[in-house]
Scaffold this motif. Structure first.
Motif, PDB file in Angstrom:
ATOM      1  N   PRO A 164      14.301  14.416   2.106  1.00  0.00           N
ATOM      2  CA  PRO A 164      13.938  13.005   1.965  1.00  0.00           C
ATOM      3  C   PRO A 164      12.582  12.707   2.590  1.00  0.00           C
ATOM      4  O   PRO A 164      12.184  13.345   3.569  1.00  0.00           O
ATOM      5  N   THR A 165      11.897  11.735   2.021  1.00  0.00           N
ATOM      6  CA  THR A 165      10.572  11.371   2.518  1.00  0.00           C
ATOM      7  C   THR A 165      10.597  11.028   3.996  1.00  0.00           C
ATOM      8  O   THR A 165       9.660  11.364   4.745  1.00  0.00           O
ATOM      9  N   SER A 166      11.675  10.416   4.454  1.00  0.00           N
ATOM     10  CA  SER A 166      11.772  10.026   5.854  1.00  0.00           C
ATOM     11  C   SER A 166      11.782  11.226   6.797  1.00  0.00           C
ATOM     12  O   SER A 166      11.436  11.099   7.968  1.00  0.00           O
ATOM     13  N   GLU A 167      12.169  12.414   6.276  1.00  0.00           N
ATOM     14  CA  GLU A 167      12.231  13.622   7.100  1.00  0.00           C
ATOM     15  C   GLU A 167      11.049  14.557   6.866  1.00  0.00           C
ATOM     16  O   GLU A 167      10.739  15.380   7.731  1.00  0.00           O
ATOM     17  N   SER A 168      10.402  14.460   5.698  1.00  0.00           N
ATOM     18  CA  SER A 168       9.385  15.447   5.339  1.00  0.00           C
ATOM     19  C   SER A 168       8.159  15.377   6.234  1.00  0.00           C
ATOM     20  O   SER A 168       7.554  16.410   6.549  1.00  0.00           O
ATOM     21  N   TYR A 209      19.048  17.748   5.920  1.00  0.00           N
ATOM     22  CA  TYR A 209      18.402  18.811   5.151  1.00  0.00           C
ATOM     23  C   TYR A 209      17.028  19.178   5.720  1.00  0.00           C
ATOM     24  O   TYR A 209      16.645  20.352   5.715  1.00  0.00           O
TER      25      TYR A 209
END
Length: 251
Positions: free
Chosen positions: A180-184, A151
């Motif tokens: 997700p925080t890992s992607e933001s 996403y």
């Protein structure tokens, strides 16, 4: 002398007796990374809709690169250098990343409606799309269908579609929503690396991302601007802490 890419003067939007935007005068400097924050219901998206022409103001002005655009249609503002993204992405799931961005480039240069020609038939548009993907660190995904991507990557593709319009001002409405925080963090690092000839006005609820990204922050409360300033000034403003951020905010 300060140059402003986007301004509002005494902007008001009423829905019957409800005042959604209350006398907002906002100045966004050219090249800025400017964040617009505030609690839910503060009127942030309404303000973005007024800036883009999706809504007509009750009174006041919208000024883009020194020209009044208050009563121009959305597509006319796009042609004058204003583009936006939305809270929910609007992608063509079955197209590849490169096809999607190439189609947006074709639309800008006026050949998007020639549907009998295959996407990619125009080499210059494909080259421009590939260059844009490289800027956004997406080139290695050029031939992937957008529906197959994480996403966070999809949100970057949406930004690529907006940038294909060659805007001077880019409005980002909660780009990290649902990411997700890992992607933001990667998402925001990529946005922050965009050339400064593109001014960015951002709505975002994640305060950690806002304070890492923005060089100027405006706080909207109940449809009115409470204050504005640098991240340090906003983090240490007692009124901001009281109405929105709370005592724990730090930069």
């Amino acid at each position: 002398m300060t140059t402003y890419a986007l301004q509002t003067r005494n902007l008001v939007k009423k829905f019957g007796g409800f005042v959604a935007t209350n006398d907002v005068s906002l100045n966004v400097e050219a090249g800025a990374r400017h964040a617009l924050i505030g609690p839910n219901g503060a009127g942030k998206t309404t303000l973005i809709n007024l800036l883009t022409g999706f809504l007509e103001p009750t009174s006041g002005e919208v000024i883009l690169n020194g020209d009044t655009v208050t009563h121009l249609a959305q597509h006319q503002r796009v042609k004058r250098g204003l583009a936006r993204t939305f809270q929910i992405n609007r992608l063509f799931a079955e197209l590849t990343v490169l096809e999607s961005v190439t189609m947006a480039v074709n639309e800008r240069i006026g050949i998007g409606a020639r549907f009998w020609r295959p996407v990619g038939a125009y080499a210059e548009a494909v080259d421009e799309a590939a260059s844009l993907l490289s800027t956004l660190r997406l080139l290695d995904l050029a031939h992937e269908k957008t529906r197959n991507l994480a996403y966070g990557k999809q949100r970057l593709i949406e930004i690529a579609l907006a940038l294909a319009m060659k805007p001077r001002v880019l409005l980002l409405d909660e780009p990290a929503a649902g990411v997700p925080t890992s992607e933001s963090r990667e998402l925001f690092e990529t946005i922050a690396a965009l050339p400064r000839d593109v001014t960015i006005l951002l709505i975002e609820h994640d305060m950690d991302l806002v304070f890492r990204f923005a060089d100027c922050i405006s706080v909207l409360v109940s449809g009115a601007l409470l204050t504005g300033g640098t991240p340090d000034e906003i983090a240490n403003n007692p009124k901001v802490k009281e109405v929105y951020l709370g005592e724990a905010i730090s930069v």
